[in-house]
Enzyme design. Structure first.
Site, PDB file in Angstrom:
ATOM      1  N   ASP A  15       1.530 -43.795  41.316  1.00 40.24           N
ATOM      2  CA  ASP A  15       0.808 -43.997  42.577  1.00 40.24           C
ATOM      3  C   ASP A  15      -0.448 -44.817  42.312  1.00 40.24           C
ATOM      4  OD1 ASP A  15      -0.447 -43.776  45.020  1.00 40.24           O
ATOM      5  OD2 ASP A  15      -1.150 -41.720  44.648  1.00 40.24           O
ATOM      6  N   ASP A  55      -2.452 -41.815  47.419  1.00 42.55           N
ATOM      7  CA  ASP A  55      -1.888 -40.994  48.512  1.00 42.55           C
ATOM      8  C   ASP A  55      -0.886 -39.953  47.993  1.00 42.55           C
ATOM      9  OD1 ASP A  55       0.257 -42.584  47.870  1.00 42.55           O
ATOM     10  OD2 ASP A  55       0.632 -43.311  49.904  1.00 42.55           O
ATOM     11  N   ASP A  83       4.313 -46.014  44.239  1.00 41.45           N
ATOM     12  CA  ASP A  83       4.425 -47.222  45.071  1.00 41.45           C
ATOM     13  C   ASP A  83       4.767 -48.462  44.245  1.00 41.45           C
ATOM     14  OD1 ASP A  83       1.910 -47.773  43.877  1.00 41.45           O
ATOM     15  OD2 ASP A  83       0.918 -46.640  45.474  1.00 41.45           O
ATOM     16  N   ASP A 116      18.854 -49.966  45.798  1.00 34.19           N
ATOM     17  CA  ASP A 116      19.853 -48.954  46.125  1.00 34.19           C
ATOM     18  C   ASP A 116      20.455 -49.351  47.474  1.00 34.19           C
ATOM     19  OD1 ASP A 116      21.184 -46.374  46.201  1.00 34.19           O
ATOM     20  OD2 ASP A 116      19.570 -45.664  44.899  1.00 34.19           O
ATOM     21  N   ASP A 130      25.376 -46.493  46.785  1.00 35.66           N
ATOM     22  CA  ASP A 130      25.320 -45.054  47.002  1.00 35.66           C
ATOM     23  C   ASP A 130      26.557 -44.492  47.705  1.00 35.66           C
ATOM     24  OD1 ASP A 130      23.374 -42.651  47.175  1.00 35.66           O
ATOM     25  OD2 ASP A 130      24.105 -42.821  49.230  1.00 35.66           O
ATOM     26  N   GLU A 181      28.197 -45.511  42.760  1.00 35.71           N
ATOM     27  CA  GLU A 181      28.276 -44.066  42.589  1.00 35.71           C
ATOM     28  C   GLU A 181      29.624 -43.630  43.138  1.00 35.71           C
ATOM     29  OE1 GLU A 181      25.750 -40.098  43.830  1.00 35.71           O
ATOM     30  OE2 GLU A 181      26.309 -41.514  45.371  1.00 35.71           O
ATOM     31  N   HIS A 224      18.380 -39.067  39.322  1.00 34.09           N
ATOM     32  CA  HIS A 224      17.569 -38.352  40.312  1.00 34.09           C
ATOM     33  C   HIS A 224      18.314 -37.216  41.004  1.00 34.09           C
ATOM     34  CE1 HIS A 224      20.069 -40.956  42.627  1.00 34.09           C
ATOM     35  NE2 HIS A 224      19.671 -40.379  43.745  1.00 34.09           N
ATOM     36  N   ASP A 225      19.602 -37.081  40.744  1.00 41.28           N
ATOM     37  CA  ASP A 225      20.388 -35.992  41.336  1.00 41.28           C
ATOM     38  C   ASP A 225      20.745 -34.931  40.309  1.00 41.28           C
ATOM     39  OD1 ASP A 225      20.528 -37.292  43.816  1.00 41.28           O
ATOM     40  OD2 ASP A 225      22.381 -38.341  43.292  1.00 41.28           O
TER      41      ASP A 225
HETATM   42  C1  GLC Z   1      23.809 -40.072  46.578  1.00 46.52           C
HETATM   43  C2  GLC Z   1      22.375 -40.090  46.130  1.00 46.52           C
HETATM   44  C3  GLC Z   1      21.715 -38.810  46.558  1.00 46.52           C
HETATM   45  C4  GLC Z   1      21.782 -38.725  48.064  1.00 46.52           C
HETATM   46  C5  GLC Z   1      23.201 -38.914  48.583  1.00 46.52           C
HETATM   47  C6  GLC Z   1      23.218 -39.199  50.044  1.00 46.52           C
HETATM   48  O1  GLC Z   1      24.522 -39.057  46.003  1.00 46.52           O
HETATM   49  O2  GLC Z   1      22.305 -40.300  44.763  1.00 46.52           O
HETATM   50  O3  GLC Z   1      20.412 -38.704  46.103  1.00 46.52           O
HETATM   51  O4  GLC Z   1      21.301 -37.491  48.478  1.00 46.52           O
HETATM   52  O5  GLC Z   1      23.860 -39.987  47.971  1.00 46.52           O
HETATM   53  O6  GLC Z   1      22.737 -40.496  50.279  1.00 46.52           O
END
Ligand code: GLC
Length: 589
Positions: A45, A49, A53, A122, A223, A280, A352-353
């Site tokens: 950041d 905030d 960013d 993404d 995604d 993905e 991130h998941d």
């Molecule tokens: C993918 C993303 C995840 C998101 C999902 C819905 O799995 O990696 O973070 O919640 O799609 O967009």
């Protein structure tokens, strides 16, 4: 202790047979690259905030370049209500205010280019946000043009059109106010699914993709894309939970023809550019890999989720399967062999998941710097393109919370509820979150040991992992034996002129599979005869590995000094691996 039961075992690989295929695989510009995922909200950041960013990202490009990164994937930075942290986009042409401006984004592109780095955005086009103009217009006129951008479906007998459970829990259908219709949302109700049957919608998406590509993007991380094809009859399935619902993934598994959409998208967008796409994809049908990532596949690559799939429970996090080292090694090996000669998969140990790899893949006795370096070694030299997730390079770990209210993630809250409903105690349900929560990877990046780990001067949007005083970039920069320094060495080795070819294209051949604590494989160059053996001891005891070929050089080790190890091994014809030791060796072909 000898871990290898049959010491006369010789590498008998049939790579000569299928070798031809691999040789014929087309070389692509991105094959020898190393990628890094940034989760912008938690990276850095710059304006206090509490939210990361673009300016923060720009200021760390040199840090990433130093690490050896070529490709940067940014999790969504588009305008969004952030119900699912930006995976709910309300305007595909705008940068979220929280992250900065379009000018700053252009600056990021230019600064990356200067450093010969590539930026991926993404691409979230299975669904958008319910605040997107299209959806708002659809609600205003549920019989009109924009309703066709979504799946507005007549209810059955006053109820939902089918019994689908969304990925985030509850029905995947939500009433369209003032009508007998429901709209489909496979994720949160604020993420209505887009109707890919509609050519107008497809055109809008393609136009938008090309707009970004024309700006100079290198490509996209795509995604949830396997979900875009729906069975428009929306059949119900046998319930698979006490809620009487069936996971919407059943429809995805049954429906045919998603590949036609991928080809259409590719032909109209990234296929015309020399772009890189990483999709993905869960639930790919059998034997479809060549169609997905072959020379002329739908995408450049797809993530290897075999580790995730291995532990996934049939109902939720509360019934996750225990992590077993040999099973993990087996699925990774199988996945490596499957891809070989066809294309590259994108290798990950976290994102991130997912929970942090340092917590998921390492037994307790290995949850330290040595163990994390071992995991890194195992991962870095696999066949495919490595994707490092922010913080992985310093060994960030899962984060304990004492109450569900301390979590932000929509899926974590749902999984917690699920666990309680299934009869788990509060403690057990929280433990499931500790092990699986997506927030584990989303806590702010740990830059230093000072206030808020140097992430923000304000209040961080998500509380930090309290281990930041111990685990942070600044501290590790100072130490030659840190995880960060080790990652730099691994990447430099992978990209060195001497070993780049073998570590990029070399054939993957598993080794010492009869041991239950060793993770080892070769990368073998077919033409010049280079042979690299990567070996790691995940066990608690020291192991001796008999060398079946003459050792040329110890390229890297996470314990001890390479030349000492080399001397000893040359004398004894064996490599001694301490608990959690990992090495990469050059051996005679
Ligand atoms: C993918 C993303 C995840 C998101 C999902 C819905 O799995 O990696 O973070 O919640 O799609 O967009």
């Amino acid at each position: 202790q000898m871990c290898i039961r049959d010491s006369s075992y010789i590498i008998t690989v049939s790579y000569k047979n299928d070798n031809k295929e691999q040789m014929e695989m087309k070389r692509k510009w991105w094959h020898d690259k190393v990628a890094y995922q940034i989760y912008p909200k938690s990276f850095l950041d710059s304006d206090g905030d509490g939210i990361g960013d673009l300016r923060g990202i720009i200021s760390k490009l040199d840090y990433l370049k130093d690490l050896g990164i070529d490709i940067i994937w940014l999790s969504p930075i588009y305008q969004s209500p952030f119900v699912d942290q930006g995976y709910d986009i309300s305007d595909y042409y705008k940068i979220a205010e929280e992250f900065g401006t379009m000018e700053e984004f252009d600056e990021l592109l230019a600064e990356a280019k200067k450093r010969e780095m590539f930026i991926l955005m993404d691409l979230v086009v299975n669904h958008c946000s319910d605040k997107h103009e299209w959806f708002q217009k659809a609600l205003e006129d549920p019989e009109g043009e924009y309703a066709q951008y979504f799946h507005f479906v007549q209810g059955k007998d006053g109820k939902e059109p089918s019994n689908y459970r969304s990925y985030f829990g509850g029905s995947a259908w939500e009433k369209v106010p003032g009508t007998e219709k429901y709209y489909l949302h496979m994720f949160a109700k604020e993420q209505p699914d887009l109707n890919w049957e509609n050519p107008k919608l497809r055109d809008e998406i393609y136009k938008m993709m090309n707009w970004w590509l024309d700006k100079g993007l290198a490509g996209f991380r795509i995604d949830a894309i396997i979900n875009i094809k729906k069975d428009l009859s929306f059949p119900s399935f046998e319930p698979d939970g006490t809620d009487g619902l069936a996971s919407c993934v059943k429809m995805v598994e049954e429906v045919q023809g998603v590949g036609e959409y991928f080809e259409d998208m590719k032909a109209h967008t990234y296929g015309k550019y020399d772009a890189f796409t990483v999709a993905e994809v869960f639930n790919m049908k059998q034997d479809e890999l060549p169609e997905f990532i072959g020379d002329n596949g739908h995408f450049s690559t797809i993530f290897d989720f075999s580790a995730h799939e291995l532990v996934q429970g049939s109902h939720g996090w509360y019934d996750s399967r225990p992590f077993v080292f040999t099973d993990w090694r087996d699925v990774i090996f199988a996945s490596q062999k499957e891809a070989q000669g066809i294309g590259f998969k994108a290798n990950i140990i976290e994102n991130h998941d997912e929970p942090r790899g340092a917590s998921r893949f390492l037994p307790e006795y290995a949850q330290n710097e040595t163990g994390v370096k071992m995991l890194a070694t195992t991962f870095m030299f696999l066949y495919g393109i490595p994707f490092i997730y922010q913080g992985q390079e310093i060994g960030m770990t899962n984060c304990r919370r004492s109450d569900i209210s301390q979590y932000d993630d929509i899926s974590t809250k749902d999984q917690y509820r699920e666990a309680l409903q299934a009869g788990c105690t509060r403690e057990k349900a929280l433990e499931c979150c500790y092990e699986n929560s997506r927030d584990n990877a989303r806590t702010p990046m740990q830059w230093n040991g000072g206030k808020n780990a140097g992430f923000t001067s304000g209040t961080p949007w998500l509380a930090l992992n309290s281990d930041y005083r111990k685990i942070n970039v600044e501290e590790q920069e100072k130490r030659d034996d840190s995880v960060l320094s080790y990652y730099r060495k691994l990447i430099a080795l992978k990209k060195s002129s001497e070993f780049k070819e073998v570590l990029t294209y070399g054939r993957f051949v598993p080794e010492y599979e009869d041991s239950d604590s060793i993770f080892a494989y070769h990368r073998i160059r077919e033409d010049g005869g280079q042979n690299i053996l990567v070996a790691a001891n995940y066990g608690k005891e020291t192991c001796e590995i008999p060398l079946k070929r003459e050792l040329i050089k110890v390229l890297i080790s996470n314990i001890g000094e390479e030349d000492v190890i080399e001397r000893e091994a040359k004398k004894s014809g064996k490599i001694k691996l301490n608990s959690c030791q990992a090495v990469a060796l050059e051996i005679k072909e």
